[in-house]
Design an enzyme around this catalytic site. Sequence first.
Site, PDB file in Angstrom:
ATOM      1  CD  GLU A  46      14.112 -16.654  17.609  1.00 36.44           C
ATOM      2  OE1 GLU A  46      14.385 -15.742  16.821  1.00 36.44           O
ATOM      3  OE2 GLU A  46      12.965 -17.081  17.795  1.00 36.44           O
ATOM      4  CG  HIS A  54      10.254 -22.817  11.868  1.00 33.88           C
ATOM      5  ND1 HIS A  54      10.041 -22.753  10.510  1.00 33.88           N
ATOM      6  CD2 HIS A  54      10.192 -21.530  12.303  1.00 33.88           C
ATOM      7  CE1 HIS A  54       9.863 -21.486  10.146  1.00 33.88           C
ATOM      8  NE2 HIS A  54       9.946 -20.727  11.221  1.00 33.88           N
ATOM      9  CE  LYS A  59      16.989 -22.007  10.094  1.00 29.85           C
ATOM     10  NZ  LYS A  59      17.570 -20.670  10.169  1.00 29.85           N
ATOM     11  CG  HIS A 114      13.158 -19.576   7.441  1.00 35.52           C
ATOM     12  ND1 HIS A 114      12.142 -19.297   8.311  1.00 35.52           N
ATOM     13  CD2 HIS A 114      14.296 -19.446   8.153  1.00 35.52           C
ATOM     14  CE1 HIS A 114      12.640 -18.997   9.484  1.00 35.52           C
ATOM     15  NE2 HIS A 114      13.951 -19.084   9.437  1.00 35.52           N
ATOM     16  CE  LYS A 142      10.053 -15.095  18.962  1.00 39.63           C
ATOM     17  NZ  LYS A 142      10.836 -15.061  17.724  1.00 39.63           N
ATOM     18  NE  ARG A 183      -3.225  -0.109   2.965  1.00 40.92           N
ATOM     19  CZ  ARG A 183      -3.817  -0.197   4.156  1.00 40.92           C
ATOM     20  NH1 ARG A 183      -4.171  -1.366   4.628  1.00 40.92           N
ATOM     21  NH2 ARG A 183      -4.069   0.873   4.856  1.00 40.92           N
ATOM     22  CE  LYS A 225       6.245 -19.500  10.998  1.00 37.75           C
ATOM     23  NZ  LYS A 225       6.890 -18.224  11.323  1.00 37.75           N
ATOM     24  CG  ASP A 271       6.548 -17.263  15.390  1.00 38.08           C
ATOM     25  OD1 ASP A 271       6.341 -16.928  14.208  1.00 38.08           O
ATOM     26  OD2 ASP A 271       7.555 -16.891  16.032  1.00 38.08           O
TER      27      ASP A 271
HETATM   28  C1  BG6 Z   1      10.360 -17.203  12.069  1.00 37.52           C
HETATM   29  C2  BG6 Z   1       9.558 -16.803  13.275  1.00 37.52           C
HETATM   30  O1  BG6 Z   1       9.610 -18.048  11.252  1.00 37.52           O
HETATM   31  O2  BG6 Z   1      11.536 -17.869  12.496  1.00 37.52           O
HETATM   32  C3  BG6 Z   1      10.384 -15.902  14.174  1.00 37.52           C
HETATM   33  O3  BG6 Z   1       8.382 -16.124  12.858  1.00 37.52           O
HETATM   34  C4  BG6 Z   1      11.704 -16.549  14.513  1.00 37.52           C
HETATM   35  O4  BG6 Z   1       9.666 -15.589  15.365  1.00 37.52           O
HETATM   36  C5  BG6 Z   1      12.407 -17.047  13.256  1.00 37.52           C
HETATM   37  O5  BG6 Z   1      12.506 -15.571  15.143  1.00 37.52           O
HETATM   38  C6  BG6 Z   1      13.629 -17.867  13.594  1.00 37.52           C
HETATM   39  O6  BG6 Z   1      14.306 -18.169  12.418  1.00 37.52           O
HETATM   40  P1  BG6 Z   1      15.876 -18.303  12.384  1.00 37.52           P
HETATM   41  O7  BG6 Z   1      16.184 -18.756  11.003  1.00 37.52           O
HETATM   42  O8  BG6 Z   1      16.435 -16.955  12.712  1.00 37.52           O
HETATM   43  O9  BG6 Z   1      16.222 -19.311  13.428  1.00 37.52           O
END
Ligand code: BG6
Length: 490
Positions: A219, A243, A185, A181, A339, A46, A151, A238
Amino acid sequence: KDSHPLIMIIFGASGDLTKRKLMPALYALHKEGRIEGDYKIVGVSRTEYSDESYQKYIREELNHFVKEQEQDTKIMDDFATHLYYFPMEMGENAAPFYEKLKVKLEEMVGDAPLDNLLFYLATPPSLYSTIPINLQKSGLNLPNSRIIVEKPFGYDLESAQKLNEIYNSVFDEHQVYRIDHFLGKETAQNILALRFANGIFEPLWNRNYIDYVEITAVENLGIENRGGFYDGTGALRDMVQNHLIQLVALTAMEPPATFNADSFRNEVVKVYDSLVPLTKEDLDEHIVRGQYLENGEKKGYRQEKGVPEKSRTETYIAMKIGIGNWRWSGVPFYIRTGKQMPTKVTEIVVHFKPTPHQMFQCAGGNCPTANKLILRIQPNEGTVLKFGMKVPGPGFDIKQVEMDFTYDRLGGAPVGDAYSRLIEDCILGDQTLFTRSDAVEASWNFFDPVLKYWEENPKASLFGYPAGTWGPLESEEMMKEHGASWTNPC
Ligand code: BG6
């Protein structure tokens, strides 16, 4: 008439994902000559940009998000010339904008037919259903086009099924690329190589020799500026439903007979279908959810921007899951994500059973625990095997030592980024590392009862943990019945 070079249309082009991940990944493909010469990238969102101001914006962001050693001013400038921009509404009543987008794309290809299109949905999930419907209305769902969807695909089982219905009515399944993603990796893919390209691990890779498996993806940052999105999502949606469960699949799957998209994804789905449904006892005792609390300088989750004062969204979750099949029956898989933990690390620890009889002394009174194989997904990517050896000198004391492989020895951490690999695969039409519709539903099917349970029991336990620590102590308790404990990497 020949088809034209690729046109990639990114919805959500002014957002975070685009500048942080997609553009650096596309730049890497461009730099390495992995994307066909005359391609075009059209940013859509937008915000009002012209082609020129969008090029300028992305060019600047590349300086922040491309690793310094990969930055090449000339190539970055050249990459920016492939960028275009089209400001538009994308939501429900936006059909006329899609018509105009189509006109813009037709102008771009000139005399060639409009066919080689790749749509990337980097928008909030609320647009995941309206965009394909609008693409269909404007006739942009061409037989040769592909669509990548971020996702979380769905919010629960029902919404994922609905989304699948929409996508499968607008596109063929072979055109839909549900991206996770983690599968891009290098080290996640290497789990398959380790298991299926070596003769020594696979014979032991089952309930007879493996005691339990831990999968950790934590993380050391909070939710940053994503409060609005995260509070409606939480750690389960999430990280876990996608993942973490993908990592479970890579660790637990049977070897596909051939390595292609169908065989590989069939095996993934079989793992998800074998997950042992969660009982009431599991929901109460084998799932620990937490939320980070203020600790010194570090903010608590409820103090983050966009998060309601009384939010009960989980920023941490640990759970025990079982795989009810011949190979894994009785072997717990403990998975966790959080987190604001002490560090950022993703790793899988496979704990082998101890020897049946201990006849040696143990150095310092510390008996070597059983063998462990650690697969480090990130950072310090590599593999470590822990095993007992005799301490040199008199007596027969045993000590645990390590044999390790690190990617550094191959000349550095895995090259490229997960997104480059996956975007390239999509351009090449290879769906292997993307989630198939049945897999996404099978995974939701397993996790749905957890979401329902939390919804129906607003008082179900949610433990606080000080930001920067390893999460609620209850997650250790959960493992005790199996004599297990978390490996907390430093
Ligand atoms: C994302 C999540 O898909 O993956 C994030 O939405 C997360 O919350 C991230 O921080 C972690 O990915 P990576 O590759 O940095 O471990």
